[in-house]
Design a protein around this motif. Structure first.
Motif, PDB file in Angstrom:
ATOM      1  N   TYR A  45       0.964  -1.117   0.083  1.00 26.43           N
ATOM      2  CA  TYR A  45       0.041  -0.129   0.278  1.00 26.43           C
ATOM      3  C   TYR A  45       0.870   1.320  -0.023  1.00 26.43           C
ATOM      4  N   PRO A 124      -2.827  -3.401   4.473  1.00 21.31           N
ATOM      5  CA  PRO A 124      -3.355  -2.165   4.853  1.00 21.31           C
ATOM      6  C   PRO A 124      -4.037  -1.735   3.836  1.00 21.31           C
ATOM      7  N   PHE A 127      -9.035  -2.162   3.327  1.00 22.45           N
ATOM      8  CA  PHE A 127     -10.241  -1.502   3.588  1.00 22.45           C
ATOM      9  C   PHE A 127     -10.936  -1.150   2.285  1.00 22.45           C
ATOM     10  N   GLU A 131     -14.232  -2.010   3.221  1.00 25.65           N
ATOM     11  CA  GLU A 131     -15.106  -0.864   3.508  1.00 25.65           C
ATOM     12  C   GLU A 131     -15.734  -0.015   2.512  1.00 25.65           C
ATOM     13  N   ILE A 132     -14.988   0.454   1.430  1.00 23.48           N
ATOM     14  CA  ILE A 132     -15.543   1.308   0.401  1.00 23.48           C
ATOM     15  C   ILE A 132     -16.072   0.245  -0.533  1.00 23.48           C
ATOM     16  N   ARG A 410      -5.692  14.165  14.504  1.00 26.54           N
ATOM     17  CA  ARG A 410      -6.678  13.189  14.671  1.00 26.54           C
ATOM     18  C   ARG A 410      -7.497  13.329  16.167  1.00 26.54           C
ATOM     19  N   TRP A 421      -3.217  15.707   1.688  1.00 23.17           N
ATOM     20  CA  TRP A 421      -3.966  14.663   1.547  1.00 23.17           C
ATOM     21  C   TRP A 421      -3.966  14.244  -0.031  1.00 23.17           C
ATOM     22  N   SER A 422      -3.910  12.901   0.073  1.00 24.11           N
ATOM     23  CA  SER A 422      -4.156  12.095  -1.172  1.00 24.11           C
ATOM     24  C   SER A 422      -5.203  11.061  -1.127  1.00 24.11           C
ATOM     25  N   PRO A 423      -5.845  10.843  -2.046  1.00 18.53           N
ATOM     26  CA  PRO A 423      -6.852   9.988  -2.095  1.00 18.53           C
ATOM     27  C   PRO A 423      -6.531   8.651  -2.026  1.00 18.53           C
ATOM     28  N   ASP A 424      -7.191   7.563  -1.589  1.00 16.91           N
ATOM     29  CA  ASP A 424      -6.967   6.402  -1.490  1.00 16.91           C
ATOM     30  C   ASP A 424      -7.115   5.735  -2.830  1.00 16.91           C
ATOM     31  N   ARG A 441     -15.274   9.722   9.831  1.00 16.92           N
ATOM     32  CA  ARG A 441     -14.283   9.723  11.059  1.00 16.92           C
ATOM     33  C   ARG A 441     -12.985  10.047  10.220  1.00 16.92           C
ATOM     34  N   TRP A 445     -14.454  14.912  10.141  1.00 19.10           N
ATOM     35  CA  TRP A 445     -14.565  14.590  11.585  1.00 19.10           C
ATOM     36  C   TRP A 445     -13.441  15.235  12.356  1.00 19.10           C
ATOM     37  N   ARG A 446     -12.202  15.055  11.872  1.00 22.23           N
ATOM     38  CA  ARG A 446     -10.904  15.548  12.595  1.00 22.23           C
ATOM     39  C   ARG A 446     -11.187  17.377  12.786  1.00 22.23           C
TER      40      ARG A 446
ATOM     41  N   ASN B  42      -3.701   8.509   6.047  1.00 24.12           N
ATOM     42  CA  ASN B  42      -4.816   8.020   5.481  1.00 24.12           C
ATOM     43  C   ASN B  42      -5.436   6.635   6.354  1.00 24.12           C
ATOM     44  N   GLN B  47      -7.386   0.415  11.870  1.00 26.35           N
ATOM     45  CA  GLN B  47      -5.949  -0.016  11.649  1.00 26.35           C
ATOM     46  C   GLN B  47      -4.853   0.296  12.569  1.00 26.35           C
TER      47      GLN B  47
END
Lengths: 523, 335
Positions: A45, A124, A127, A131-132, A410, A421-424, A441, A445-446, B42, B47
């Motif tokens: 990852y 890693p 998800f 999740e997605i 966080r 930030w970079s998208p997953d 979250r 959320w942060r 991220n 995790q």
């Protein structure tokens, strides 16, 4: 006499290089690959891991060139999304005659094995599947040797799933070879850390940690590369990277400093490139109760205080794009408009209106490390601080270790942070959900930004399958977040890359993928 | 002799234990979360929680220390948080490169430092002496990174005499990994091109790394030699008509070698552990670079592993130096 000996020795040693192999068939790609942990496509990852495994394994669908909005056939020659009663049914038809480096044919059972493997290994990046895409064990079925159906719950976004499949986690492995090398039910995880078993144009020959990765053309691959050998050479120091490129030891240097890039641009032996990334550097404002940023007027004042043009052309030296909304250039739904202009007088008026006629003092957290575009984060913070001062703010910059910035962020303990930030995964939802959906979250959320309109729009856009309707929804969402959200986007950094003029066909997409098979070298 | 040896060995164990204790607690007062450092921005909350549990980071420090020491006693250095494999494996991969570089740098130190020191002492206050002293001053005062970048620029980029970075040219196929020492592996594979290439790659980093110690050694050798040369027995030897060469090498050098040897032990240890900058600038995949990366990502087991290894090597070098004393000076007895 002694001098003659020394000169003779040096000359004899220099000859060593002349004995090297055919240079036009080998590409040496220098960069900081120190994040490499594994070559296993379902576990890796890291950026560098993706860079390598994308060339060892093929995915069912893929992006071509720099375009990250149109899916192209990969191992699957076609695919379709059907609306079942409570599920999405996604059917992939595989091409016949694709072969792994072992010579085995790629069939439906390898796809099923790969997807189940990703779920079982819980790497890693898993998800993305769990999740997605909300992919469950057993939800991938082989219909016949060349057809696979994946069932996803209605709450998942099929477009997100398809774009996740372009990632190395969807890289199809040779189930027979991998299973032969499995130990203690590890699905061959230990073996695949240092070996490859894919149908991609290259195979992994050797990985010397901290030094280099050596790939050679896969003799059985459907896609025939133009070069026989690719070497990823690990060079962490930008100054050394430049010298190595100039002395011909490497053909491509990724991650130069803006100064080095400018110097190379004037040299006819080299080409330079500012490769897009999907990263956004931004300011995050904590809007929890009692925070001055809870007032929307104050957030607006911040956005009017930042002189983005000066930041991008000055400090960033053009290694970045001016952008204000949350979807980066290169993804569906990107909006090039930048309605917030640098207007410190207006910022002061807004601050006064919000109840701070004498200005506002707060703490700006920033990492001591390097931010996108090769610039120290603290330098960017200093520029932001100076801009904000013109708008009536007094930002006290606090530079600390990156992990510590993240820990504070966080825990929602910041006032304002400067981070990236970079998208997953390369889908607008890879940014929309973290940025706008409090319930995820993540970033919303942060910053304690819980906004029902933003959440509703995010979910609606994620599940929309019609691309034009999706674009319209993202236009609404990004505009809404820009004006109401807790962010001020600064710029989208580019990665400075230098290449020998002999290198042709090099394209790096914003996701960091480079298709080595398209690269060739002039003699 | 033997009892002395075992007493010293016990001392080594004690020193290494002290090293683990200090490193462990220093690493743990840093207020940064290794889980966040390892997983990045991220990472999902689950995790991070899972990571903390897997590596026992959710337990109190003293418990973590006991667990670590328990494993260590059974020879297990634990898993690296960053590379996610056994630290012992990592050390096996990265230490040979450092060893190769340090030994080469040590040769540079010896070959430059000792002759320069002797020469300067024999020609005290003459042009040679002044030159050596000035060079030693420059060598000792030039920062490694400056010298490295300068030499890379002139010798590699402009004159194209030597390579800029790495252990082997990218176009040279590396020999099969047997010992991890590139030159030796090339010899074992009878790959002469790779052997020569690995030597070429060793020249610059070894010189850069060795120069500083060579400068110190030259000054120390000069000072000690001067002291010895003024002793009565040297005058006696000369008066008896012993040839000059024999006076210098047999009588003076041997007696001057005791303090020099002490220094050499320290220098070798310093070369092994001080290669961080050199390794970074020359992209040399050794433990110096490994430990810097591990430290920045708060990879405690990895930092601990390297510290232990270096501590052990240091202690062993000192032990060897102590034993050599007896060989060089028959008056020294270990009772």
């Amino acid at each position: 006499m002694r001098l003659v000996k020394v000169v003779g020795l040096v000359a004899a040693l220099s000859l060593g290089g002349a004995l090297a192999q055919d240079r036009t068939q080998t590409l040496i790609y220098g960069g900081d690959w120190s994040d490499l942990i594994t070559m296993d496509p379902q576990v890796s990852y890291e950026f560098s891991g993706g860079l390598v495994t994308d060339n060892l394994y093929e995915t069912l669908v893929k992006y071509e060139g720099a375009d990250l909005s149109t899916l192209k056939p990969g191992l699957a020659e076609s695919w379709k999304v059907d609306r079942g009663r409570d599920t999405w049914e996604i059917t992939f038809r595989l091409r016949r005659g694709s072969k792994f480096s072992s010579g085995n044919e790629v069939t439906a059972k390898d796809v099923v094995y790969t997807f189940e493997r990703a779920l079982a290994l819980k790497g890693p990046g898993s998800f993305l599947f769990t999740e997605i895409a909300q992919l469950k064990p057993g939800a991938t079925r082989a219909v016949d040797n060349y057809a696979v159906v994946v069932s996803l719950p209605k709450t998942a976004s099929p477009s997100s799933f398809l774009s996740i499949l372009t990632f190395n986690i969807g890289g199809i492995v040779d189930s027979e070879t991998v299973q032969k090398n499995a130990r203690n039910n590890d699905f061959g995880k230990e073996w695949l850390t240092n070996n490859s078993a894919g149908s991609g144009p290259f195979r992994l020959v050797r990985w010397d940690r901290g030094s280099q990765v050596l790939l050679e053309a896969n003799p059985n691959a459907r896609i025939k590369p133009k070069l026989q050998r690719i070497i990823l050479r690990e060079i962490k120091e930008p100054a050394v990277l430049r010298t190595a490129l100039e002395s011909g030891e490497i053909d491509i240097a990724e991650g130069l400093t803006p100064e080095a890039l400018r110097a190379l641009a004037g040299n006819p032996r080299f080409k330079t490139l500012k490769a897009d990334s999907l990263r956004l550097n931004y300011l995050g404002m904590n809007v929890k109760e009692g925070s001055p940023f809870a007032n929307k007027l104050v957030r607006d004042a911040v956005r009017y205080s930042i002189n983005q043009d000066e930041l991008v052309s000055g400090l960033v030296q053009g290694n970045g794009t001016k952008i204000q909304t949350l979807i980066p250039k290169g993804l569906l739904g990107y909006d090039p408009r930048t309605p917030y202009t640098f207007d410190p007088a207006r910022a002061r008026r807004l601050l006064a209106q919000a109840g701070y006629p004498n200005g506002l003092e707060f703490e700006l957290l920033v990492s001591t490390g390097i931010c996108g575009g090769g610039i120290p984060c603290a330098d960017i913070a200093a520029k932001v601080q100076a801009d904000l001062a013109k708008g009536g703010f007094k930002a006290n910059v606090k530079a600390i270790a990156n992990a510590e910035v993240l820990r504070t962020y966080r825990a929602q303990n910041h006032q304002m942070v400067l981070v990236g930030w970079s998208p997953d995964f390369p889908d607008p939802d890879g940014n929309a959900t973290p940025w706008a959906n409090f319930e995820a979250r993540s970033l919303a959320w942060r910053n304690v930004w819980n906004d029902p309109t933003a959440i509703r729009l995010t979910n609606q856009a994620a599940l929309e399958t019609d691309p034009s309707k999706r674009v319209a929804l993202y236009r609404l969402l990004t505009d809404y977040v820009l004006k109401n959200g807790p962010y001020a986007v600064l710029y989208q950094p580019a990665i400075p890359i230098g290449l020998s003029v002999k290198v042709e066909g090099y394209v790096r997409n914003a996701q960091g993928q480079v298709r080595f098979e398209n690269i060739s070298k002039l003699p | 002799m033997l009892s002395y040896f075992f007493r010293r060995l016990f001392f080594v164990v004690f020193v290494v234990w002290g090293v683990t204790f200090a490193t462990f607690f220093i690493a743990n007062v840093v207020p940064i979360d290794p889980a966040i450092a390892a997983l990045g921005d991220n990472a999902r909350e689950e995790q991070i929680k899972e990571f903390r549990e897997r590596y026992g980071l959710d337990k109190p420090i003293w418990q973590q220390y006991l667990i670590y020491m328990g494993r260590l006693l059974s020879g297990d250095l634990g898993n690296s948080l960053r590379t996610q494999r056994p630290v012992a494996e990592d050390l096996k991969e990265f230490f040979p490169a450092t060893l190769e570089l340090s030994v080469a740098a040590f040769l540079v130190t010896l070959l430059l430092g000792v002759p320069a020191g002797i020469l300067a002492a024999l020609r005290q206050n003459k042009a040679t002496d002044v030159t050596v002293r000035i060079l030693a001053l420059i060598g000792g005062a030039t920062p490694v990174f400056f010298l490295a970048v300068l030499l890379q620029y002139v010798l590699a980029r402009e004159l194209d005499l030597l390579p800029v970075q790495g252990r082997l040219d990218g176009f040279t196929f590396p020999p099969p990994r047997i010992t991890g020492l590139m030159g030796l592996d090339a010899l074992l594979a009878r790959d002469w091109a790779a052997f020569l290439d690995s030597l070429r790659h060793l020249v610059l980093p070894a010189f850069v790394l060795g120069l500083f110690s060579a400068a110190i050694l030259a000054r120390m050798t000069r000072a000690t030699m001067l002291e010895v040369l003024s002793q009565d027995y040297i005058r006696t030897a000369r008066a008896k008509g012993v040839p000059g060469r024999a006076v210098v090498f047999r009588h003076a050098l041997k007696n001057a070698s005791l303090p020099v040897l002490t220094l050499l032990g320290g220098l070798l240890g310093g070369l092994l552990s001080g290669a961080v900058l050199t390794e970074t600038i020359f992209s040399w995949p050794g433990i110096g670079r490994y430990v810097t990366q591990s430290a920045t990502s708060l990879d405690f087991p990895a930092v601990m592993g390297v510290t232990l290894l270096v501590g052990l090597v240091y202690a062993l070098i000192n032990l060897i130096v102590d034993l050599l004393y007896a060989f060089l000076d028959p008056r020294i007895r270990y009772a």
